[in-house]
Motif scaffolding. Sequence first.
Motif, PDB file in Angstrom:
ATOM      1  N   GLY A 100       0.822  -1.195   0.000  1.00 47.92           N
ATOM      2  CA  GLY A 100       0.000   0.000   0.000  1.00 47.92           C
ATOM      3  C   GLY A 100       0.857   1.246   0.000  1.00 47.92           C
ATOM      4  N   VAL A 101       0.241   2.385  -0.376  1.00 50.69           N
ATOM      5  CA  VAL A 101       0.947   3.662  -0.453  1.00 50.69           C
ATOM      6  C   VAL A 101       0.119   4.732   0.249  1.00 50.69           C
ATOM      7  N   ILE A 102       0.781   5.602   0.995  1.00 52.45           N
ATOM      8  CA  ILE A 102       0.178   6.819   1.530  1.00 52.45           C
ATOM      9  C   ILE A 102       0.892   7.996   0.885  1.00 52.45           C
ATOM     10  N   ALA A 103       0.127   8.941   0.348  1.00 53.43           N
ATOM     11  CA  ALA A 103       0.711  10.116  -0.311  1.00 53.43           C
ATOM     12  C   ALA A 103       0.208  11.371   0.396  1.00 53.43           C
ATOM     13  N   ALA A 104       1.144  12.187   0.872  1.00 54.34           N
ATOM     14  CA  ALA A 104       0.797  13.345   1.693  1.00 54.34           C
ATOM     15  C   ALA A 104       0.917  14.649   0.918  1.00 54.34           C
ATOM     16  N   LEU A 117       0.268   6.126 -10.422  1.00 56.57           N
ATOM     17  CA  LEU A 117      -0.444   5.091  -9.669  1.00 56.57           C
ATOM     18  C   LEU A 117      -1.956   5.054  -9.894  1.00 56.57           C
ATOM     19  N   LYS A 118      -2.575   6.198 -10.014  1.00 58.12           N
ATOM     20  CA  LYS A 118      -4.038   6.249 -10.076  1.00 58.12           C
ATOM     21  C   LYS A 118      -4.575   5.475 -11.280  1.00 58.12           C
ATOM     22  N   ASN A 119      -5.384   4.445 -10.998  1.00 57.20           N
ATOM     23  CA  ASN A 119      -6.002   3.599 -12.032  1.00 57.20           C
ATOM     24  C   ASN A 119      -4.984   2.895 -12.923  1.00 57.20           C
ATOM     25  N   LYS A 120      -3.713   2.890 -12.507  1.00 53.11           N
ATOM     26  CA  LYS A 120      -2.670   2.250 -13.315  1.00 53.11           C
ATOM     27  C   LYS A 120      -2.094   1.015 -12.634  1.00 53.11           C
ATOM     28  N   VAL A 121      -2.238   0.934 -11.318  1.00 44.05           N
ATOM     29  CA  VAL A 121      -1.747  -0.217 -10.558  1.00 44.05           C
ATOM     30  C   VAL A 121      -2.872  -0.690  -9.640  1.00 44.05           C
ATOM     31  N   LYS A 122      -2.704  -1.877  -9.122  1.00 45.38           N
ATOM     32  CA  LYS A 122      -3.710  -2.406  -8.200  1.00 45.38           C
ATOM     33  C   LYS A 122      -3.425  -2.028  -6.748  1.00 45.38           C
ATOM     34  N   THR A 123      -2.256  -1.510  -6.482  1.00 42.37           N
ATOM     35  CA  THR A 123      -1.871  -1.136  -5.123  1.00 42.37           C
ATOM     36  C   THR A 123      -2.820  -0.073  -4.566  1.00 42.37           C
ATOM     37  N   PRO A 124      -3.408  -0.303  -3.392  1.00 38.44           N
ATOM     38  CA  PRO A 124      -4.275   0.719  -2.798  1.00 38.44           C
ATOM     39  C   PRO A 124      -3.465   1.921  -2.321  1.00 38.44           C
ATOM     40  N   MET A 287      -7.362   4.081   7.033  1.00 39.39           N
ATOM     41  CA  MET A 287      -8.068   3.719   5.793  1.00 39.39           C
ATOM     42  C   MET A 287      -7.263   2.707   4.990  1.00 39.39           C
ATOM     43  N   LEU A 288      -5.948   2.915   4.906  1.00 37.49           N
ATOM     44  CA  LEU A 288      -5.114   1.992   4.143  1.00 37.49           C
ATOM     45  C   LEU A 288      -5.116   0.608   4.779  1.00 37.49           C
ATOM     46  N   LEU A 289      -5.051   0.560   6.084  1.00 35.01           N
ATOM     47  CA  LEU A 289      -5.052  -0.728   6.766  1.00 35.01           C
ATOM     48  C   LEU A 289      -6.338  -1.497   6.473  1.00 35.01           C
TER      49      LEU A 289
END
Length: 338
Positions: A100-104, A117-124, A287-289
Amino acid sequence: MTGYHKNGALFGTGLTAFLLLLFVIGCSPACAAEHYKVLVVFSYEPDYFWEREIREGVEDVFASAVELSYFYMNTKEDPAGGEARAAEAFARYQALKPDGVIAADDVAQELFVVPYLKNKVKTPVTFCGVNAEPEVYGYPAENVTGILERFHLEETLSFNRQLAGQTDTFAVMVNKSLLADLVSTQLEKDRDKLSARLVGVLQPETLTEAVAMAKEYREKTDLLLLLTLKGVVDGQGKLVSDAEAIAAVLKAYAKPVCATTEFVIRQGALCGVLASGQEQGRKAAEMLLKLLQGVALSELPVTRNFQGERMINATVMKELELVPSPLALRGATLVRTQ
């Protein structure tokens, strides 16, 4: 003796089961996520107070149970290098292969999440500290949700009025940046909802400009709302520390100054109703968790911050010889100038 061994074995088995149950009940949600890897991408520098607060919030949730990696885009001090740093962040993502990724903050959305990343990978991906409307970045997306940052502007104006009196006009100062543009947009949108008239949004690029603006608007306004000056430079183009720039502006304005962050208040602003970086980081991590544990993204809509902490700099209050009512002090946190 045989009966003793059997009873002892039974007791031992029961004790083991009981202790295991206690562990499961007492364990935080992240305890079950020890195999997760999370990449946190910050828009700004590691020494920037807002990024430090967000990191504290993230770590409050994950503690040591998740493998955290951090990447700083450093765009307060080097805005021109943002795209190159975003490419480096994506290279880090590819090498790490995080769960997962968090972007600040907004720069990380514009230059990193949206292009890579947006709509390009499956990683949340969860975001925090975003000042723009979510639609600007196409959020929510198939794999992106998060928490917006909204300043407690009206609450801060009212709080200053309780402490310092007349607050009919005000200006906002923030160094020239993407944040300044987004603040201007939000203020324009909320202008009619505010109890004081906004005279201007001041966007200095140099310390000299910041001081000159403070002196000019001292005569035009009752209050200056100071957000951040990290990124301003001196006459030789050398970066000036946020603390040094704030001190110079406070001296030049020589009237009550408010803020929306603890750092600026501790540097000498009178008061403010604070937005919390810890809240932003904590919510993004929570949220990511949930996403990593299988909750559908559709069940986690984009949200915003709601907590607002009233804070007063007691040193400044004494210097201004203010004697606020007990009602104004109720529930407020008192700090002193650092």
